[in-house]
Design an enzyme around this catalytic site. Structure first.
Site, short mmCIF file in Angstrom:
data_model
loop_
_atom_site.label_atom_id
_atom_site.label_comp_id
_atom_site.label_asym_id
_atom_site.label_seq_id
_atom_site.Cartn_x
_atom_site.Cartn_y
_atom_site.Cartn_z
N LEU A 8 1.30 -1.05 -0.33
CA LEU A 8 0.46 0.48 -0.12
C LEU A 8 1.14 1.56 -0.33
O LEU A 8 1.63 1.28 0.51
CB LEU A 8 -1.03 -0.20 1.18
CG LEU A 8 -2.03 -0.70 1.46
CD1 LEU A 8 -2.78 -1.33 2.76
CD2 LEU A 8 -2.29 -2.00 0.31
N ARG A 15 1.16 13.65 7.41
CA ARG A 15 2.26 13.84 8.95
C ARG A 15 3.20 13.98 8.13
O ARG A 15 4.42 14.80 9.27
CB ARG A 15 1.75 12.83 9.51
CG ARG A 15 0.02 12.52 10.21
CD ARG A 15 0.41 11.30 10.45
NE ARG A 15 -0.05 10.18 9.78
CZ ARG A 15 -0.47 9.55 10.59
NH1 ARG A 15 -0.64 9.03 11.83
NH2 ARG A 15 -1.26 8.19 9.81
N GLY A 104 3.85 0.54 2.32
CA GLY A 104 4.94 0.94 1.80
C GLY A 104 5.72 1.72 2.72
O GLY A 104 7.14 2.53 2.60
N ASP A 105 5.53 2.62 3.93
CA ASP A 105 5.39 3.02 4.56
C ASP A 105 6.50 1.96 5.93
O ASP A 105 7.15 3.03 7.08
CB ASP A 105 5.08 4.07 5.56
CG ASP A 105 3.71 3.64 6.45
OD1 ASP A 105 3.80 2.34 6.66
OD2 ASP A 105 2.90 4.29 7.23
N ASN A 172 -1.34 -3.53 16.06
CA ASN A 172 -1.37 -3.62 14.42
C ASN A 172 -0.17 -3.58 13.75
O ASN A 172 -0.07 -2.53 13.71
CB ASN A 172 -2.21 -3.41 13.26
CG ASN A 172 -2.74 -3.87 12.07
OD1 ASN A 172 -2.58 -5.08 11.72
ND2 ASN A 172 -3.33 -2.61 11.80
N LYS A 320 31.83 8.81 -5.65
CA LYS A 320 30.52 8.56 -6.10
C LYS A 320 30.73 7.17 -7.03
O LYS A 320 31.92 7.64 -8.25
CB LYS A 320 29.30 10.02 -6.38
CG LYS A 320 28.13 9.56 -7.05
CD LYS A 320 27.90 9.72 -7.96
CE LYS A 320 28.37 9.53 -9.05
NZ LYS A 320 27.54 10.55 -10.26
N TYR A 335 37.03 14.59 -4.41
CA TYR A 335 36.20 14.11 -5.13
C TYR A 335 36.71 13.28 -6.26
O TYR A 335 37.32 13.24 -6.49
CB TYR A 335 35.31 15.38 -5.28
CG TYR A 335 34.01 14.51 -6.52
CD1 TYR A 335 32.84 13.86 -5.93
CD2 TYR A 335 33.87 15.04 -8.01
CE1 TYR A 335 32.04 13.55 -6.31
CE2 TYR A 335 32.53 15.13 -8.17
CZ TYR A 335 32.00 13.54 -7.87
OH TYR A 335 30.92 13.55 -8.21
N ASN A 346 48.43 6.87 -5.90
CA ASN A 346 47.87 7.95 -5.20
C ASN A 346 47.43 8.95 -5.80
O ASN A 346 47.99 9.61 -6.76
CB ASN A 346 49.07 7.57 -4.65
CG ASN A 346 49.44 8.90 -3.01
OD1 ASN A 346 48.61 8.27 -2.82
ND2 ASN A 346 50.10 10.19 -3.41
N TYR A 356 31.04 16.40 -14.53
CA TYR A 356 30.38 16.80 -14.92
C TYR A 356 29.93 18.17 -15.64
O TYR A 356 30.91 19.28 -15.25
CB TYR A 356 29.15 17.03 -13.60
CG TYR A 356 27.28 17.69 -14.32
CD1 TYR A 356 26.62 16.90 -14.06
CD2 TYR A 356 27.29 19.05 -13.55
CE1 TYR A 356 25.65 16.87 -14.61
CE2 TYR A 356 26.14 19.41 -14.22
CZ TYR A 356 24.81 18.82 -14.25
OH TYR A 356 23.83 18.80 -14.49
C1 UD1 Z 1 -2.53 1.51 9.67
C2 UD1 Z 1 -3.31 0.48 10.60
C3 UD1 Z 1 -3.82 0.50 11.95
C4 UD1 Z 1 -2.10 0.41 12.14
C5 UD1 Z 1 -0.42 0.51 11.05
C6 UD1 Z 1 0.36 0.18 11.23
C7 UD1 Z 1 -5.48 1.03 9.07
C8 UD1 Z 1 -6.46 0.82 9.05
N1 UD1 Z 1 -4.48 0.97 10.36
O1 UD1 Z 1 -2.65 2.86 10.58
O2 UD1 Z 1 -4.42 -0.49 12.71
O3 UD1 Z 1 -1.54 -0.24 13.93
O4 UD1 Z 1 -0.97 0.98 9.60
O5 UD1 Z 1 2.09 0.35 10.16
O6 UD1 Z 1 -5.08 -0.05 8.37
N2 UD1 Z 1 -3.12 3.69 2.01
C9 UD1 Z 1 -3.35 3.79 1.07
N3 UD1 Z 1 -4.25 4.13 0.11
C10 UD1 Z 1 -5.14 4.82 1.29
C11 UD1 Z 1 -5.13 5.04 2.75
C12 UD1 Z 1 -4.04 4.36 2.87
O7 UD1 Z 1 -2.56 3.24 -0.50
O8 UD1 Z 1 -6.71 5.15 1.22
C13 UD1 Z 1 -1.16 3.55 2.47
C14 UD1 Z 1 -0.38 4.45 3.12
O9 UD1 Z 1 0.39 5.14 2.11
C15 UD1 Z 1 0.84 3.73 3.88
C16 UD1 Z 1 -0.41 2.38 4.13
O10 UD1 Z 1 -1.41 2.21 2.98
O11 UD1 Z 1 1.22 3.66 3.26
C17 UD1 Z 1 -0.89 2.38 5.33
O12 UD1 Z 1 -1.63 4.43 5.57
P1 UD1 Z 1 -1.51 5.17 6.55
O13 UD1 Z 1 -2.99 6.46 6.55
O14 UD1 Z 1 0.11 5.35 7.38
O15 UD1 Z 1 -2.39 3.90 7.78
P2 UD1 Z 1 -1.74 4.22 9.90
O16 UD1 Z 1 -2.59 5.45 10.63
O17 UD1 Z 1 -0.22 4.04 9.95
CA CA Z 2 1.46 4.35 8.93
#
Ligand code: UD1
Ligand code: CA
Length: 427
Positions: A8, A15, A104-105, A172, A320, A335, A346, A356
């Site tokens: 996701l 935030r 994804g986070d 969760n 790099k 660099y 050396n 560049y």
């Molecule tokens: C979510 C969970 C929570 C859990 C936490 C763990 C839900 C309702 N809540 O909360 O129970 O403890 O993750 O980190 O699932 N995203 C989408 N589409 C949307 C909304 C969100 O792809 O419509 C993706 C976001 O980009 C993100 C992930 O889903 O990568 C989670 O969404 P986020 O808003 O961060 O949920 P949390 O509040 O952290």
């Molecule tokens: Ca989250």
């Protein structure tokens, strides 16, 4: 068992307070958050779906350029995590294997852990498994609510939780395993009657219980692994956790890290035994460092760097996308970019590879063959090759290839004017 991953990555990431960068493309040590998650699943799933929405174009481009096997699926508008997963339903109509859902986070999750989680799901004959962990400070996470017999009941989001539920420390992780054939119908039945008015993925737990499915939780021991990134403060903290983990791995493998508090090394860097990393060194991206090297203090390796054995990359040296062959020294204030350095080269202090061209916006290569010696404060204007054993006099500005064993020198002759100071003072 056929396993597919759904990641996701469509959420807004409000935030993070970023106008330019979607949350999952923020980086830790040169790699995006989404990159970490994709790298951790790509070796054991048959297909990856990345749900994109907010800044979809950038996320899609990132996936296309870096993970050619992964597919992106657009979610628009973004109506919650449950809605996000429902976007893959058309692609998985006839799929009867396991779907692993991740966010994804959460870049700190390890590949071994995910494999163990899937194995647990299979061993329990589970239809639906959620990963949980215990946090002393569970704020902002969904809470795992259990029945009196300790079996799973539901997940309640912080914003919907009662005081009593808020006190629950089992949270969760946002990672799930679903037997797709049995659980897919949940996605057409989710409701939005919650504090955020969203389709919550978490509601599939209570749904599964109602359907009398086999629903289980896998409790993760190292809660750090599911640390989720919602803010810049979380991003910094996750970087610290990841770095500590990386440095411990290197030290266990025989690398000396003089000061772990000021040293950063990415997980995609390989380091040979008996190499010493001095304080304030920052190594990001993918790199390979050999044995018996000395790196730093204050060195910066920016990715795509290969350093062979017995090499010195000293103080305030930035490297790099370059290869530095064995027994070569880049001692101070240099660099080295898009370069190939041979053995026993050396590099004098303050040498720059000018790789560049800002007019054509192109980068070119600098090639220094074995035994080349570059005098201090030289500029190697790429593309340029210095053949074996050639020397560059200090202050050289090298714009042409230099043949083997030659001396290239661009200095104007030194003038010494006798008694000049005294003459000035007597005026
Ligand atoms: C979510 C969970 C929570 C859990 C936490 C763990 C839900 C309702 N809540 O909360 O129970 O403890 O993750 O980190 O699932 N995203 C989408 N589409 C949307 C909304 C969100 O792809 O419509 C993706 C976001 O980009 C993100 C992930 O889903 O990568 C989670 O969404 P986020 O808003 O961060 O949920 P949390 O509040 O952290
Ligand atoms: Ca989250």
């Amino acid at each position: 068992m056929d396993i597919k991953a759904v990641i996701l990555a469509a959420g807004k990431g409000t935030r993070m307070k970023s106008e330019t960068t979607p949350k999952v493309l923020h980086e830790i040590m040169g790699k995006t958050l989404l990159g970490y998650v994709l790298d951790n699943v790509k070796n054991f799933v048959s297909e990856e779906f990345v749900i994109v929405g907010h800044h979809a174009q950038e996320v899609e481009t990132f996936v296309k350029n870096n993970y050619t096997d992964a597919r992106t699926v657009l979610q628009t508008p973004q109506l919650g995590t449950g809605h996000a997963v429902s976007m893959v339903c058309p692609y998985l109509e006839n799929f009867d294997g396991v779907v692993l859902i991740l966010c994804g986070d959460t870049p700190l999750i390890k590949e071994e852990t995910l494999k163990e989680f899937v194995n647990f799901h299979l061993a329990q004959n589970s239809d639906l498994t959620v990963m949980s962990t215990i946090f002393d400070n569970p704020a902002n996470y969904g809470r795992i609510i259990r029945d009196k017999d300790n079996s799973l009941k539901c997940i309640v989001e912080e914003k919907d939780a009662t005081l009593e539920q808020k006190a629950v420390k089992e949270v969760n992780a946002g990672i799930y395993c679903l037997n797709w054939g049995k659980v897919k119908s949940a996605f057409s039945q989710l409701k939005t009657n919650n504090a955020q008015g969203e389709y919550y993925l978490t509601d599939i737990i209570a749904w599964g219980k109602e359907q009398k499915l086999n629903v289980n939780a896998y409790i993760l021991q190292d809660s750090n692994e599911i640390y989720g990134i919602n803010s810049r403060i979380n991003l910094a903290q996750a970087g610290k956790i990841m770095n500590k983990r990386n440095l411990e791995k290197y030290m266990q493998n025989g690398v000396t890290i003089v000061d772990p508090d000021s040293t950063w090394i990415s997980e995609d860097t390989e380091i040979g035994q008996d190499t010493i990393i001095y304080p304030s060194t920052y190594i990001e991206g993918k790199n390979k460092i050999g044995k018996n090297c000395k790196i730093g203090p204050c060195a910066h390796l920016r990715g795509g760097v290969e350093v062979c054995d017995n090499v010195k990359v000293g103080n305030f040296v930035e490297v790099k996308k370059s290869r530095i062959s064995s027994n070569t020294n880049v001692g101070h204030l240099s660099y080295i970019g898009d370069s190939e350095l041979g053995e026993h080269v050396n590099i004098g202090a303050g040498t720059i590879t000018a790789n560049y061209n800002p007019i054509t916006k192109t980068k070119s290569k600098t090639i220094l063959k074995d035994n080349v010696k570059v005098g201090s404060n030289s500029v190697l204007v790429a593309p340029v090759t210095v053949e074996e054993g050639a020397n560059i006099g200090a202050g050289g500005i090298i714009t042409k290839n230099v043949p083997s064993w030659a001396l290239a020198i661009t200095r104007s002759p030194l003038k010494v004017i006798a008694d000049w100071v005294k003459i000035q003072m007597s005026k």
